[in-house]
Design an enzyme around this catalytic site. Structure first.
Site, PDB file in Angstrom:
ATOM      1  N   CYS A 103       0.808  -1.220   0.000  1.00 58.06           N
ATOM      2  CA  CYS A 103       0.000   0.000   0.000  1.00 58.06           C
ATOM      3  C   CYS A 103       0.837   1.265   0.000  1.00 58.06           C
ATOM      4  O   CYS A 103       0.334   2.335  -0.322  1.00 58.06           O
ATOM      5  CB  CYS A 103      -0.918   0.013   1.216  1.00 58.06           C
ATOM      6  SG  CYS A 103      -2.295  -1.115   1.025  1.00 58.06           S
ATOM      7  N   ILE A 104       2.089   1.182   0.449  1.00 57.80           N
ATOM      8  CA  ILE A 104       2.865   2.420   0.590  1.00 57.80           C
ATOM      9  C   ILE A 104       4.059   2.402  -0.362  1.00 57.80           C
ATOM     10  O   ILE A 104       4.749   1.419  -0.471  1.00 57.80           O
ATOM     11  CB  ILE A 104       3.339   2.612   2.043  1.00 57.80           C
ATOM     12  CG1 ILE A 104       2.116   2.743   2.948  1.00 57.80           C
ATOM     13  CG2 ILE A 104       4.209   3.854   2.160  1.00 57.80           C
ATOM     14  CD1 ILE A 104       2.416   2.697   4.410  1.00 57.80           C
TER      15      ILE A 104
END
Lengths: 104, 155
Positions: A103-104
């Site tokens: 997600c990052i």
């Protein structure tokens, strides 16, 4: 999933256009996928594409944007100017490897 | 395939660490997918882009059931700092960037960062108080104009 001929090779691609079998990838195919993305590959683009390819071959997956910037030394800003539609995603597609996770 | 999202405007109204991170993760993730993204910081959310406060954004130790700790303990002096340190250590282990680095990351990724005019006036902040990544302090009308044609996400 769609089957098509890309740079003279019959390949299968997922709904987003990622190659199902990364081993079929060729540099000519990279040029063709980049054209679909509206990108003409410069030497700097190739640096990123080869980096993604190498990361996949050594770790089994391509890095996300932050990790790509950290490990390749190419700043986040420049990555986005090279690949405006998402550097990790687009470079992975051009490199014929699966879409990076995380997600990052 | 369903029509895809092309633009998101994310409003950050909370000034706690757990209030700010989801918005930053969503904004960063949007940019990684090639989606246009803007972050609009309002009310206590402004702390995340105030230069003097960005390093001091903390986890709420009281009224936060997610901590699995009695609120009575949460009121003790320093509990918020301890909870924040624990979370930051965990995030560091998982290679999740700290707040200043995360703000820099989303800005470098091409996400627009804006402060809320009404909140800045209320708390007495001017442009000089913000981190350099902030593009402008804008009104709610300007926010709506910027958000037109995309999704608005309130956090």
């Amino acid at each position: 999933m769609t089957t098509q001929t890309l740079a003279g090779v019959v390949v299968e691609r997922d709904a987003e256009g990622f190659l199902i079998d990364p081993s079929l990838w060729t540099e000519a195919m990279a040029e063709a996928i980049a054209r679909e993305e509206g990108i003409t590959l410069t030497e700097r683009h190739w640096e990123v594409v080869r980096f993604m390819r190498h990361a996949y071959e050594t770790t089994g997956g391509g890095p996300n944007v932050r990790l790509l910037a950290k490990t390749s030394g190419i700043p986040v800003k420049e990555l986005y100017s090279l690949f405006p539609k998402g550097p990790a995603k687009t470079a992975a597609k051009i490199a014929g490897i699966p879409k990076p996770h995380g997600c990052i | 395939m369903a029509e895809s999202i092309t633009k998101v405007s994310i409003i950050v109204s909370k000034g706690s660490l757990e209030g700010v991170y989801p918005a930053l993760i969503m904004a960063n993730g949007a940019r990684a997918e090639g989606i246009e993204a803007n972050l609009f910081f309002t009310f206590f959310g402004l702390d995340a882009i105030i230069a003097k406060r960005i390093e001091h954004v903390k986890v709420a130790a009281v009224g936060n059931p997610g901590l699995h700790m009695a609120s009575l303990i949460g009121v003790l002096p320093g509990m918020s700092a301890i909870a924040t340190r624990m979370l930051e250590r965990r995030m560091d282990e998982k290679d999740i960037p700290g707040l200043p680095e995360f703000i820099e990351l989303v800005a470098d990724a091409g996400c627009g960062l804006y402060g809320c005019r009404a909140s800045a006036d209320l708390f007495g902040f001017t442009e000089a108080d913000f981190v350099p990544q902030v593009k402008a302090i804008i009104t709610v009308g300007e926010l709506y104009a910027m958000a037109a044609g995309g999704e608005i996400i309130f956090t």
